[in-house]
Design a protein around this motif. Structure first.
Motif, PDB file in Angstrom:
ATOM      1  N   PRO A  19       0.825  -1.207   0.000  1.00 51.76           N
ATOM      2  CA  PRO A  19       0.000   0.000   0.000  1.00 51.76           C
ATOM      3  C   PRO A  19       0.863   1.262   0.000  1.00 51.76           C
ATOM      4  O   PRO A  19       1.983   1.265   0.519  1.00 51.76           O
ATOM      5  N   ASN A  50      -4.985   2.317   7.743  1.00 51.32           N
ATOM      6  CA  ASN A  50      -3.610   1.807   7.817  1.00 51.32           C
ATOM      7  C   ASN A  50      -3.373   0.815   6.677  1.00 51.32           C
ATOM      8  O   ASN A  50      -4.303   0.442   5.949  1.00 51.32           O
ATOM      9  N   ALA A  51      -2.121   0.408   6.539  1.00 53.77           N
ATOM     10  CA  ALA A  51      -1.742  -0.452   5.417  1.00 53.77           C
ATOM     11  C   ALA A  51      -2.410  -1.823   5.481  1.00 53.77           C
ATOM     12  O   ALA A  51      -2.813  -2.373   4.456  1.00 53.77           O
ATOM     13  N   ARG A  88       0.841   5.651   0.713  1.00 56.11           N
ATOM     14  CA  ARG A  88       0.122   6.669   1.476  1.00 56.11           C
ATOM     15  C   ARG A  88      -0.602   7.559   0.474  1.00 56.11           C
ATOM     16  O   ARG A  88      -0.054   7.913  -0.557  1.00 56.11           O
ATOM     17  N   TYR A 134      -4.086   8.577   4.314  1.00 52.54           N
ATOM     18  CA  TYR A 134      -4.634   7.231   4.394  1.00 52.54           C
ATOM     19  C   TYR A 134      -3.683   6.272   3.690  1.00 52.54           C
ATOM     20  O   TYR A 134      -2.620   6.667   3.224  1.00 52.54           O
ATOM     21  N   HIS A 135      -4.095   5.036   3.565  1.00 55.98           N
ATOM     22  CA  HIS A 135      -3.317   4.014   2.870  1.00 55.98           C
ATOM     23  C   HIS A 135      -4.192   3.406   1.784  1.00 55.98           C
ATOM     24  O   HIS A 135      -5.392   3.201   1.983  1.00 55.98           O
ATOM     25  N   ARG A 145       6.556  -2.423   8.882  1.00 53.08           N
ATOM     26  CA  ARG A 145       5.700  -3.280   8.069  1.00 53.08           C
ATOM     27  C   ARG A 145       5.541  -4.651   8.719  1.00 53.08           C
ATOM     28  O   ARG A 145       4.462  -5.205   8.771  1.00 53.08           O
TER      29      ARG A 145
END
Length: 143
Positions: free
Chosen positions: A42, A72-73, A44, A52-53, A137
């Motif tokens: 993902p 989030n991702a 940003r 956002y992601h 991550r």
């Protein structure tokens, strides 16, 4: 250290994208210009001043598109939770088929979308090192 970057900064590339209907639904999607990378992770995405992601994925014809913006991702990968792209579309005065500006702040990492005539600022490019980003991550993925 620069904390915010304006959309008209020389380091930001602005491309034309379109807001389209996602299939036969009333949900919006962003159709990006051909040539925009489709990274595995993902990215940003800044909408209305909030980050956002989102996933950039090719449609059936290979054209890159964004169908959601999430908190989030992990949520972006799972397409779970509130889709803030819908909220952004509904708050704006855009119609399906309308052009928008896609600001490429950091290719493959940070993008912004704004209606024509809107001004925007984006987070600084000074981010964590690659190793710290990898750790983040891993934590986010629950590893």
């Amino acid at each position: 250290m620069v904390e915010r970057i304006s959309h008209d900064n020389s380091s930001v590339t602005t491309l034309r994208a379109r807001v389209e209907r996602a299939g036969r639904t009333e949900r919006p999607k962003l159709v990006l210009p051909e040539g925009v990378a489709t990274p595995d992770d993902p990215v940003r995405l800044v909408l209305g001043g909030r980050t956002y992601h989102a996933l950039i994925e090719p449609d059936f014809d290979g054209v890159p598109e964004i169908r959601g913006a999430y908190d989030n991702a992990r949520l972006a990968r799972e397409r779970d939770g509130e889709n803030h792209l819908v909220e952004w579309y509904e708050r704006g005065s855009l119609d399906f088929g309308r052009s928008v500006h896609l600001d490429v702040v950091d290719p493959g990492s940070l993008y912004g979308v704004r209606a024509p005539g809107e001004r925007a600022t984006y987070p600084s490019l000074d981010g964590p090192s690659d190793s710290l980003a990898d750790i983040a991550r891993d934590v986010e993925d629950g590893e």
